[in-house]
Design a protein around this motif. Structure first.
Motif, short mmCIF file in Angstrom:
data_model
loop_
_atom_site.label_atom_id
_atom_site.label_comp_id
_atom_site.label_asym_id
_atom_site.label_seq_id
_atom_site.Cartn_x
_atom_site.Cartn_y
_atom_site.Cartn_z
N THR A 193 -0.38 14.84 10.48
CA THR A 193 0.12 16.12 9.97
C THR A 193 1.61 15.97 9.70
N ASP A 194 2.23 17.07 9.23
CA ASP A 194 3.66 16.98 8.94
C ASP A 194 4.51 17.04 10.21
N ALA A 195 3.87 17.04 11.38
CA ALA A 195 4.62 16.83 12.62
C ALA A 195 5.24 15.44 12.63
N VAL A 196 4.67 14.54 11.87
CA VAL A 196 5.26 13.20 11.67
C VAL A 196 6.04 13.25 10.35
N PRO A 197 7.36 13.14 10.39
CA PRO A 197 8.14 13.38 9.16
C PRO A 197 7.97 12.32 8.09
N LEU A 198 7.77 11.07 8.50
CA LEU A 198 7.69 9.97 7.53
C LEU A 198 6.69 8.95 8.03
N VAL A 199 6.01 8.29 7.10
CA VAL A 199 5.18 7.14 7.45
C VAL A 199 5.46 6.02 6.45
N ARG A 200 5.10 4.81 6.86
CA ARG A 200 5.25 3.67 5.96
C ARG A 200 3.91 2.99 5.73
N ALA A 201 3.67 2.60 4.48
CA ALA A 201 2.49 1.80 4.13
C ALA A 201 2.99 0.42 3.75
N GLU A 202 2.57 -0.58 4.52
CA GLU A 202 3.00 -1.94 4.28
C GLU A 202 1.82 -2.77 3.80
N GLY A 203 1.96 -3.38 2.62
CA GLY A 203 0.89 -4.21 2.06
C GLY A 203 1.28 -5.68 2.09
N LYS A 204 0.32 -6.54 2.42
CA LYS A 204 0.57 -7.98 2.48
C LYS A 204 -0.55 -8.73 1.79
N VAL A 205 -0.21 -9.72 0.99
CA VAL A 205 -1.22 -10.53 0.33
C VAL A 205 -1.97 -11.36 1.36
N VAL A 206 -3.30 -11.44 1.22
CA VAL A 206 -4.11 -12.31 2.06
C VAL A 206 -4.45 -13.58 1.31
N HIS A 207 -4.83 -13.44 0.04
CA HIS A 207 -5.23 -14.59 -0.78
C HIS A 207 -4.86 -14.33 -2.23
N THR A 208 -4.34 -15.34 -2.91
CA THR A 208 -4.23 -15.23 -4.37
C THR A 208 -4.77 -16.49 -5.01
N GLY A 209 -5.57 -16.28 -6.03
CA GLY A 209 -6.10 -17.38 -6.82
C GLY A 209 -5.74 -17.15 -8.26
N ARG A 210 -6.41 -17.90 -9.14
CA ARG A 210 -6.12 -17.78 -10.56
C ARG A 210 -6.63 -16.44 -11.10
N GLN A 211 -7.76 -15.95 -10.59
CA GLN A 211 -8.37 -14.76 -11.16
C GLN A 211 -8.48 -13.59 -10.19
N VAL A 212 -8.29 -13.86 -8.90
CA VAL A 212 -8.51 -12.83 -7.89
C VAL A 212 -7.43 -12.88 -6.84
#
Lengths: 178, 178, 178, 178
Positions: free
Chosen positions: C127-146
């Motif tokens: 809820t808005d009782a929490v003023p801010l949140v963070r979403a952190e994304g990290k790559v697991v795998h990268t290939g030529r097409q995926v």
């Protein structure tokens, strides 16, 4: 339900009678010029071996049409987890086969596919008190590069045990196309 | 990499020497008063049988700590799909074992769990040219009713083959609590 | 926690001061010759507009490095579901941004990506009782097409609210390459 | 297609005329004694406010029956990602609403639910060239503690844009039951 079990067992015997036996010599035919449906029909005709994983985990393909694939499996204590019910991986294997073949059945000659991901929901425990189950896969979307499909595992009484969706990558398999 | 393979094979032999053999009489102990970690330790001590599915698909638990579980598997042609690579279901089975046990390892006595869903990404094909792989599961979140975990399958050279996340339902297993 | 909130708010002000304002004229630069990281840096430099969806749902990019992307969002009653907590779609939007940008940050010039699927686990109401949140994304795998990536939404006290994994399709964006 | 758009717009006007306006005083009724379907009908009757997230992202419920929920949304540049198409989070929000309400519609009075996870496949880009889309959610399985559902977003011409499955936890909401 007895009637359904008898019918499913009869269909399984009919399929097994035509499948290439495990010890048969490797086929000499080439798959390169075949569409996905023709490859799957070659398996049913005994011209191409069924997946080895099917022998290992007691399941086999029963029916394939464009956009649809049905596999049948026999739950056994050999598939159990430590809780004494069928391992989630057995559900995943049958469903992966069904949804992957459903996508494969839509591909023209010169195309191939690989499974990028599959999500499996398990909604009910399964034991060998249920003699046979079916995993039915159906295409949801196919494009030039991506196909998606959904699948369900049901018992002879229509009870749902698990369901899944998959994302497949479609690519050109013919050498000159790459 | 040779060094890692030798170490993994040595650890597997050490675990196998302690595991309850497939033909052993059923254990007489009860699991009811044990925590999840104690159940998993009973398997490593040979007091409780390992999952039957592990014998069927050539994998076994290697290590369990609170919130962490590692399984080791041996890719084989018996696990192949018709494309001549390891079936997606084999990846799913090892990963389901690893992430499920990771959640199990956090449960107190009187609690049990069941897998609601698992999503598996396959990022690289696998054949028996890779002698051994490991599936490592780690808890992401545990609450009173729900646990989530993530897992990865890697080869001896650290290459990633597949990864997964799961959602498990946690419930009271003791009879009086239901 | 007060310290973290103050730091997160200070970083947000610093980013906002550089971002291209909503009413600014469309940029005249071309993205065609830029790598993914350069495109993301152009957004931080105010040379390219941030995603419109960020204004609509009160979140913005905070930091991008190769294989990593961090977004920050401000929970508000405008994001609520009928149960009076933040809608699952708000979690999904922040996580989709974070994991997609993490993949984007790894792409060379001439490559683009599209999200094939994302799975989001919600582990705690917000809820808005929490003023801010963070979403952190990290790559697991990268290939030529995926490419695949994982992400987490956490509060200033480190509490986990949601986590996700995604599968992205990578393709050539330059006209001559198609 | 023009005919379908006209019908969808007409249905939206009819629903909006009955929905509780955004500025209305908070309702004095209690939801505690209502089944899920009755809660959803109270929203359509203007007795209970629709989700705030619907105003923020331009979508609203159109129809609810036991096991089925349909939402309608209006794609807009306000929902765009930096690639100039609708953000994956907008798809996820509509689908999360549709599949969650489908599960909710099956719950008796005294029961509530929360979304544990949702997986969304995006199969086609969307822009505001499509004036309206619908997200239809259908229950796949409901048990005592868990419900699963699937959903699809389609345009007025029947084109599929995205599809999803969800897992929901069902629990007792009445105070004395906990």
């Amino acid at each position: 339900m007895e009637h359904v079990i008898a019918e499913w067992e009869s269909q399984e015997r009919a399929v097994r009678a035509r499948l290439r036996p495990a010890g048969a010599p490797p086929p000499t035919m080439s798959l390169a010029a075949l569409s996905g449906l023709q490859v799957l029909e070659a398996i049913f005709a005994g011209d191409w071996p069924p997946p080895a994983m099917g022998d290992t985990l007691d399941f086999l393909p029963i029916r394939v049409e464009p956009g649809l694939a049905v596999f049948q499996g026999r739950p056994s204590p050999r598939h159990y987890n430590p809780m004494g019910t069928v391992h989630g991986g057995w559900f995943a294997t049958l469903l992966d086969s069904a949804v992957g073949c459903a996508v494969h059945s839509t591909l023209p000659a010169g195309s191939a596919y690989t499974t990028l991901e599959i999500k499996v929901n398990i909604v009910r425990p399964l034991t060998d008190a249920v003699p046979l189950v079916r995993a039915e896969g159906k295409v949801v979307h196919t494009g030039r590069q991506v196909g998606t499909a959904e699948g369900r595992i049901v018992g002879p009484d229509g009870k749902l045990y698990a369901h899944a969706t998959t994302t497949c990558l479609i690519f050109e398999s013919s050498p000159r196309a790459r």
